[in-house]
Write a protein that holds these residues in place. Structure first.
Motif, mmCIF file in Angstrom:
data_model
loop_
_atom_site.group_PDB
_atom_site.id
_atom_site.type_symbol
_atom_site.label_atom_id
_atom_site.label_comp_id
_atom_site.label_asym_id
_atom_site.label_seq_id
_atom_site.Cartn_x
_atom_site.Cartn_y
_atom_site.Cartn_z
ATOM 1 N N ALA A 32 0.841 -1.189 0.000
ATOM 2 C CA ALA A 32 0.000 0.000 0.000
ATOM 3 C C ALA A 32 0.879 1.242 0.000
ATOM 4 N N GLY A 33 0.313 2.362 -0.438
ATOM 5 C CA GLY A 33 1.059 3.608 -0.447
ATOM 6 C C GLY A 33 1.423 4.063 0.958
ATOM 7 N N TYR A 34 2.345 4.979 1.027
ATOM 8 C CA TYR A 34 2.876 5.506 2.285
ATOM 9 C C TYR A 34 1.763 5.895 3.259
ATOM 10 N N ASN A 35 0.797 6.669 2.829
ATOM 11 C CA ASN A 35 -0.264 7.137 3.726
ATOM 12 C C ASN A 35 -1.200 6.014 4.149
ATOM 13 N N ASP A 36 -1.499 5.104 3.239
ATOM 14 C CA ASP A 36 -2.378 3.985 3.591
ATOM 15 C C ASP A 36 -1.728 3.083 4.627
ATOM 16 N N VAL A 37 -0.424 2.880 4.516
ATOM 17 C CA VAL A 37 0.280 2.087 5.520
ATOM 18 C C VAL A 37 0.250 2.815 6.856
ATOM 19 N N ARG A 38 0.504 4.111 6.847
ATOM 20 C CA ARG A 38 0.448 4.883 8.093
ATOM 21 C C ARG A 38 -0.919 4.734 8.764
ATOM 22 N N GLU A 39 -1.959 4.819 7.979
ATOM 23 C CA GLU A 39 -3.310 4.699 8.539
ATOM 24 C C GLU A 39 -3.530 3.316 9.138
ATOM 25 N N SER A 40 -3.048 2.275 8.466
ATOM 26 C CA SER A 40 -3.179 0.909 8.990
ATOM 27 C C SER A 40 -2.412 0.722 10.294
#
Length: 626
Positions: free
Chosen positions: A450-458
């Motif tokens: 997943a993209g950087y922001n999606d990983v952060r959210e997870s």
């Protein structure tokens, strides 16, 4: 440090006892345990009343040794359980967890749209374009903690104990090169690509392709012993519990002169080969001590007990020395014991992004130093010229590389990567040269990270909305903005490295979170974790063990610094001494040579070896490098 083999703790735990080697053994035979632990006290009480009778003492000593051997034989009839070679059976309820050839796990849902050809990927910048804009390093840097090259050497050695994803699918995903790229498209054709092959995967129960880890997930010394029984057996001498060696007490070699170790990447560079070598030696050193103390032990018993201790040492050094330098003291939660519901599998975000941080810390030169910190007559080795050359270790041994690694300061923790692997990986562009940064980014897309922001959210972290956000270190926010339209597009590897460090960690909060979660899972989900296997003084000694001590006792290096992970700058001290001596002699030298004009040495041009390039590119295609 007190000897880990011979010392016997005075207070064994309630569910373990110390056998005659001082090694923890589960309570499997109450008769043997009760009698073995009482022999010494029995002998002491008798000697107290009869200590002045020499014949009695001789007979008593003989009987005591005979009794110990008998009890030891009884004890061996109920052998301790050891790790399997392939990682299976570690978790009794889920015996395939962490096993060789099982799928990587994920922290964030797979994003297939970011895979090559996906709806998101087709609109992302080329991985080479990102490399040029964000990762180009024009001058030497230094990490903020003064960590040595040994730090990234250990990181690579450790990585090869945890994950290997082969890429021999035959399905290409070439990286487009921007037209006019000065290294890869100097003629401006606009058609150049960097060749990369897609990773192997299997379809899970939900119909989603997941990449396969070809080695065991656990920190179980699989880089020393192998991840399958055939490899483990091939490395053994089957005599005295020892591993095979070659001339000079180096790793065994194959018919082509390449070194053989538990992991197939051991020849990638001479620093990595050197690290493999000291652990082969450490195993054999321990096996020799055990054999001397226990002449009745079988080869199998000696091998397994030496292996158990080596694995414990690798785990202890990683968690007590390496990780505190990487993540800061007390970054991991306090160990609460084995957790049978914790899966220790390696996650994809860790393997394909976060633990590839070491690439940014690589130095352009592998120093080869003598005992005084001076460069060997054969010279140091440019990293670009060191790949796949086991002959460099055969030529000078492992000591010069280890001295150099402990002396030199590693590069900074940021997205920038030296040209040796960003433009000249395995050779000159057009003649084998590749870009490791671009390959890292493309590999993340290949795996559907997943993209950087999606990983952060997870991970429970906030999304970053702007390239002007204060999370970015230096001007990397602006550099990312040159190639990405928004932080949502940013690839995890480069976005994580671009963050400012958090707390005492080298990394920012995204990579720190990924690394922390993975290393906690590896510890908590391992039934054979060293803190479950050892206790008392042995456990204390393991917790005080340093990599420097292991290097000291397995090399001819006379004066090993206390902390191998902190750069000693021994080579700089030697240079200063040498420069002072040269300056003192300069007037006399100038007179002798008639004050001849100074000349500048020209670095020789290395001609790439086509066969070496072919082998290295083949290794890359198989996922053996990077």
């Amino acid at each position: 440090m007190r000897n880990l083999i011979n010392h016997r703790p005075t207070q064994p735990s309630s569910n373990h006892f110390k056998n005659a080697a001082g090694l923890d053994t589960p309570l499997t035979n109450s008769f043997a345990v009760q009698n073995l632990t009482g022999v010494d006290s029995f002998a002491t009480s008798f000697r107290g009343g009869n200590g002045n009778h020499p014949i009695f003492n001789i007979l008593l000593n003989f009987l005591i040794e005979l009794l110990k051997q008998l009890l030891e034989q009884i004890n061996q009839q109920q052998p301790q359980e050891y790790r399997s070679a392939d990682g299976s059976g570690n978790n009794l309820q889920n015996p395939d967890w962490g096993k060789q050839n099982t799928s990587l796990s994920r922290l964030a849902p797979k994003d297939s749209s970011r895979e090559p050809g996906g709806s998101t990927e087709v609109n992302l910048p080329s991985a080479r374009e990102v490399s040029n804009a964000v990762a180009a390093q024009t001058e030497s840097t230094a990490n903020r903690k003064g960590l040595s090259d040994i730090f990234w050497m250990w990181g690579q050695f450790l990585d090869h104990d945890m994950s290997l994803v082969h890429a021999n699918t035959g399905v290409g995903m070439g990286i487009p090169v921007p037209a006019g790229d000065p290294y890869f498209d100097p003629q401006g054709t606009g058609t150049a690509t960097i060749p990369v092959t897609r990773s192997n995967s299997v379809v899970d129960a939900n119909g989603i392709a997941q990449q396969t880890n070809s080695i065991t997930a656990y920190l179980d010394g699989s880089n020393v012993y192998g991840s399958d029984q055939a490899t483990a057996d091939a490395l053994r001498s089957f005599a005295g519990g020892k591993l095979k060696t070659s001339e000079g007490n180096l790793l065994p070699k194959d018919a082509n002169g390449a070194f053989i170790a538990g992991d197939e990447r051991s020849n990638e560079n001479p620093a990595l080969t050197s690290m493999h070598t000291i652990w082969m030696r450490e195993h054999n050193r321990i096996a020799d001590e055990l054999a001397a103390n226990h002449p009745t032990w079988s080869d199998e018993k000696l091998y397994q007990e030496a292996r158990r201790t080596v694995v414990a040492e690798i785990q202890a050094i990683t968690y007590n020395e390496f990780l505190p330098n990487l993540l800061g003291e007390d970054a991991l939660a306090t160990y609460q014991g084995y957790d049978p519901i914790q899966n220790a599998a390696i996650n994809n975000e860790f393997a394909a992004a976060a633990f590839r941080f070491g690439h940014t810390m690589l130095s352009p030169t592998l120093l080869r130093l003598d005992e005084n910190g001076n460069e060997l007559a054969e010279g140091n080795v440019a990293l670009r010229d060191a790949f796949g050359k086991p002959s460099l270790v055969t030529e000078s041994g492992i000591e010069p590389f280890l001295r150099g690694g402990m002396s030199q300061t590693a590069q900074a923790f940021d997205p920038m990567v030296i040209d040796d692997v960003r433009n000249f990986l395995f050779g000159q562009p057009g003649a084998g040269g590749l870009d490791l940064v671009a390959i890292n980014l493309q590999r993340g897309r290949d795996h559907g990270l997943a993209g950087y922001n999606d990983v952060r959210e997870s991970l429970g972290l906030s999304r970053i909305e702007s390239f002007d956000d204060p999370i970015w270190q230096g001007d990397f926010g602006q550099k990312l903005a040159q190639v990405y339209d928004s932080p949502d597009e940013v690839d995890l590897w480069v976005g994580g490295l671009a963050e400012k460090y958090t707390g005492d960690s080298l990394a920012g909060e995204t990579l720190t979170t990924i690394l922390t979660q993975q290393f906690e899972a590896l510890r908590d989900g391992d039934r054979f974790w060293y803190e479950n296997q050892f206790s008392g003084q042995q456990l204390q000694d393991l917790n005080k063990l340093t990599l420097a001590e292991v290097i000291q006792r397995n090399t001819t290096i006379q004066n090993v610094q206390d902390h191998a992970f902190l750069a000693s700058n021994l080579h700089l001290q030697a240079q200063t001494t040498g420069q002072a001596a040269t300056a003192a002699a300069e007037p006399m030298m100038a007179t002798a040579r008639g004050a001849a004009p100074a000349t500048t040495a020209v670095e020789p041009v290395t001609t790439p070896d086509p066969e070496q390039i072919r082998l290295l590119q083949d290794a890359l295609a198989k996922g053996l490098l990077g």
